[in-house]
Design a protein around this motif. Sequence first.
Motif, PDB file in Angstrom:
ATOM      1  N   PHE A  68       7.230  70.700 -11.923  1.00  4.99           N
ATOM      2  CA  PHE A  68       8.559  71.255 -11.749  1.00  4.99           C
ATOM      3  C   PHE A  68       8.558  72.780 -11.879  1.00  4.99           C
ATOM      4  CE2 PHE A  68      12.615  72.763 -13.429  1.00  4.99           C
ATOM      5  CZ  PHE A  68      13.489  72.264 -12.473  1.00  4.99           C
ATOM      6  N   GLU A  69       7.815  73.295 -12.855  1.00  9.19           N
ATOM      7  CA  GLU A  69       7.798  74.737 -13.102  1.00  9.19           C
ATOM      8  C   GLU A  69       7.209  75.526 -11.932  1.00  9.19           C
ATOM      9  OE1 GLU A  69       5.511  72.866 -16.009  1.00  9.19           O
ATOM     10  OE2 GLU A  69       7.403  71.935 -15.412  1.00  9.19           O
ATOM     11  N   ASP A  98      19.876  73.428 -20.550  1.00 10.19           N
ATOM     12  CA  ASP A  98      20.579  74.706 -20.385  1.00 10.19           C
ATOM     13  C   ASP A  98      19.814  75.660 -19.467  1.00 10.19           C
ATOM     14  OD1 ASP A  98      18.518  75.186 -22.170  1.00 10.19           O
ATOM     15  OD2 ASP A  98      19.741  76.271 -23.626  1.00 10.19           O
ATOM     16  N   GLU A  99      18.503  75.456 -19.329  1.00 12.61           N
ATOM     17  CA  GLU A  99      17.738  76.284 -18.394  1.00 12.61           C
ATOM     18  C   GLU A  99      18.073  75.951 -16.945  1.00 12.61           C
ATOM     19  OE1 GLU A  99      13.558  76.587 -18.975  1.00 12.61           O
ATOM     20  OE2 GLU A  99      13.717  77.052 -21.107  1.00 12.61           O
ATOM     21  N   LEU A 100      18.643  74.774 -16.737  1.00 14.46           N
ATOM     22  CA  LEU A 100      19.040  74.354 -15.398  1.00 14.46           C
ATOM     23  C   LEU A 100      20.527  74.596 -15.155  1.00 14.46           C
ATOM     24  CD1 LEU A 100      17.157  70.917 -15.200  1.00 14.46           C
ATOM     25  CD2 LEU A 100      16.316  73.185 -14.594  1.00 14.46           C
ATOM     26  N   GLY A 101      21.163  75.267 -16.093  1.00  9.66           N
ATOM     27  CA  GLY A 101      22.584  75.543 -15.948  1.00  9.66           C
ATOM     28  C   GLY A 101      23.431  74.289 -15.970  1.00  9.66           C
ATOM     29  N   GLY A 102      22.934  73.240 -16.622  1.00  7.45           N
ATOM     30  CA  GLY A 102      23.676  71.994 -16.699  1.00  7.45           C
ATOM     31  C   GLY A 102      23.646  71.162 -15.428  1.00  7.45           C
ATOM     32  N   GLN A 103      22.890  71.619 -14.418  1.00  5.91           N
ATOM     33  CA  GLN A 103      22.833  70.905 -13.143  1.00  5.91           C
ATOM     34  C   GLN A 103      21.771  69.806 -13.172  1.00  5.91           C
ATOM     35  OE1 GLN A 103      22.976  74.014  -9.704  1.00  5.91           O
ATOM     36  NE2 GLN A 103      21.814  74.934 -11.363  1.00  5.91           N
ATOM     37  N   PRO A 104      21.911  68.809 -12.308  1.00  2.00           N
ATOM     38  CA  PRO A 104      20.777  67.913 -12.078  1.00  2.00           C
ATOM     39  C   PRO A 104      19.589  68.734 -11.585  1.00  2.00           C
ATOM     40  CG  PRO A 104      22.775  67.003 -11.115  1.00  2.00           C
ATOM     41  CD  PRO A 104      23.095  68.418 -11.529  1.00  2.00           C
ATOM     42  N   SER A 105      18.395  68.330 -11.950  1.00  2.00           N
ATOM     43  CA  SER A 105      17.221  69.140 -11.624  1.00  2.00           C
ATOM     44  C   SER A 105      17.064  69.364 -10.119  1.00  2.00           C
ATOM     45  CB  SER A 105      15.957  68.497 -12.198  1.00  2.00           C
ATOM     46  OG  SER A 105      15.742  67.209 -11.650  1.00  2.00           O
ATOM     47  N   SER A 106      17.431  68.378  -9.309  1.00  5.58           N
ATOM     48  CA  SER A 106      17.266  68.546  -7.860  1.00  5.58           C
ATOM     49  C   SER A 106      18.243  69.554  -7.278  1.00  5.58           C
ATOM     50  CB  SER A 106      17.413  67.201  -7.148  1.00  5.58           C
ATOM     51  OG  SER A 106      16.277  66.409  -7.367  1.00  5.58           O
ATOM     52  N   PHE A 108      19.101  72.186  -8.874  1.00  4.81           N
ATOM     53  CA  PHE A 108      18.440  73.431  -9.259  1.00  4.81           C
ATOM     54  C   PHE A 108      17.312  73.744  -8.273  1.00  4.81           C
ATOM     55  CE2 PHE A 108      15.529  76.028 -11.800  1.00  4.81           C
ATOM     56  CZ  PHE A 108      16.400  76.922 -12.400  1.00  4.81           C
ATOM     57  N   VAL A 109      16.516  72.734  -7.927  1.00  5.24           N
ATOM     58  CA  VAL A 109      15.421  72.919  -6.962  1.00  5.24           C
ATOM     59  C   VAL A 109      15.977  73.317  -5.600  1.00  5.24           C
ATOM     60  CG1 VAL A 109      13.600  71.719  -5.667  1.00  5.24           C
ATOM     61  CG2 VAL A 109      13.818  71.371  -8.140  1.00  5.24           C
ATOM     62  N   ALA A 110      17.073  72.701  -5.195  1.00  5.71           N
ATOM     63  CA  ALA A 110      17.657  72.978  -3.881  1.00  5.71           C
ATOM     64  C   ALA A 110      18.031  74.448  -3.729  1.00  5.71           C
ATOM     65  CB  ALA A 110      18.886  72.097  -3.659  1.00  5.71           C
ATOM     66  N   ARG A 117      17.458  70.790   3.643  1.00  5.49           N
ATOM     67  CA  ARG A 117      18.148  69.556   3.260  1.00  5.49           C
ATOM     68  C   ARG A 117      17.258  68.881   2.223  1.00  5.49           C
ATOM     69  NH1 ARG A 117      19.375  66.077   8.363  1.00  5.49           N
ATOM     70  NH2 ARG A 117      17.108  65.986   8.379  1.00  5.49           N
ATOM     71  N   LEU A 118      17.798  68.589   1.051  1.00  6.62           N
ATOM     72  CA  LEU A 118      16.968  68.092  -0.038  1.00  6.62           C
ATOM     73  C   LEU A 118      17.305  66.645  -0.380  1.00  6.62           C
ATOM     74  CD1 LEU A 118      15.508  69.921  -2.984  1.00  6.62           C
ATOM     75  CD2 LEU A 118      16.801  67.837  -3.503  1.00  6.62           C
TER      76      LEU A 118
END
Length: 200
Positions: A68-69, A98-106, A108-110, A117-118
Motif C-alpha cells: 500500500f505504501e 487518520d492518515e487516510l483522512g477517514g476515507q476507505p483506502s481505495s 485514497f488510492v484513487a 477508473r478504480l
Amino acid sequence: MTYAIIGFGNIGQALARAFARSGIDVSVATTRDPESFASAAAAIGPGVTPKRLADAVKADIIFLAVRFESHPDVAKALPTWQGKTIVDVTNAYGVPPDELGGQPSSEFVAQAFSGARLVKGFNHLIAATLEQDPAVHGGRRVVFLASDDDAAAAEIAALAENLGFSPIKLGGLSEGGLLVQARGNGWGPLIFKDLVKFDG
C-alpha cells in the motif's frame, strides 16, 4: 484489451498464474529492471511478459499489487491515468485511519491515480489461495469487487469470470469497499473469506 500487473511479490505472482492458467497474456512489472524477475515470470508461463514499469502502465487494465505504501511511486509513472482501469489489490493494514483522512483506502488510492477508473478487488484472498485453480468442489472461488464506476466494475467482473472466478459486486467504495479493506490494525469482514459459489 491489454493487462498488466504492477508488483511481482506473492500476490502479483498469484495473479500472473491466474492469467497464465486462463491463457490470457499479461505484462508484469516492478520498479526493478525486468531482467531481475524474468526467470520467475518465464516459470509461470510464456504469456507472462516482464516489462519496465513505464511500458507496463500502457496497458488498459492494471492490477495494483504492490505494498500500500508504494502506490504513490507507481502513480508517478504517468501524468494522467485517464482511460485506464486500476484494480486495487492493496491492503492498508497497519496504516492509521487518520492518515487516510477517514476515507476507505481505495478512495485514497484513487486520488493518486488521477483520471483512472478504480475497482477494489482480488485483495481478500491470501496468495496461497489466490494462486490456486478457482474451480473447486464443483463451484468457483468468489472474488469481491467494489467501485464507484459501474462500467468499470462490470468490466472487471467479466475479466474475473474469464479467469475462472465468480465475481460478487458489493457496490461503491464507501459501502462495499469498507467490507474488503484493512482499516488500521483490523481487517474488513470479508477479507480472507475463502468462499465458493456453486452454479446451478
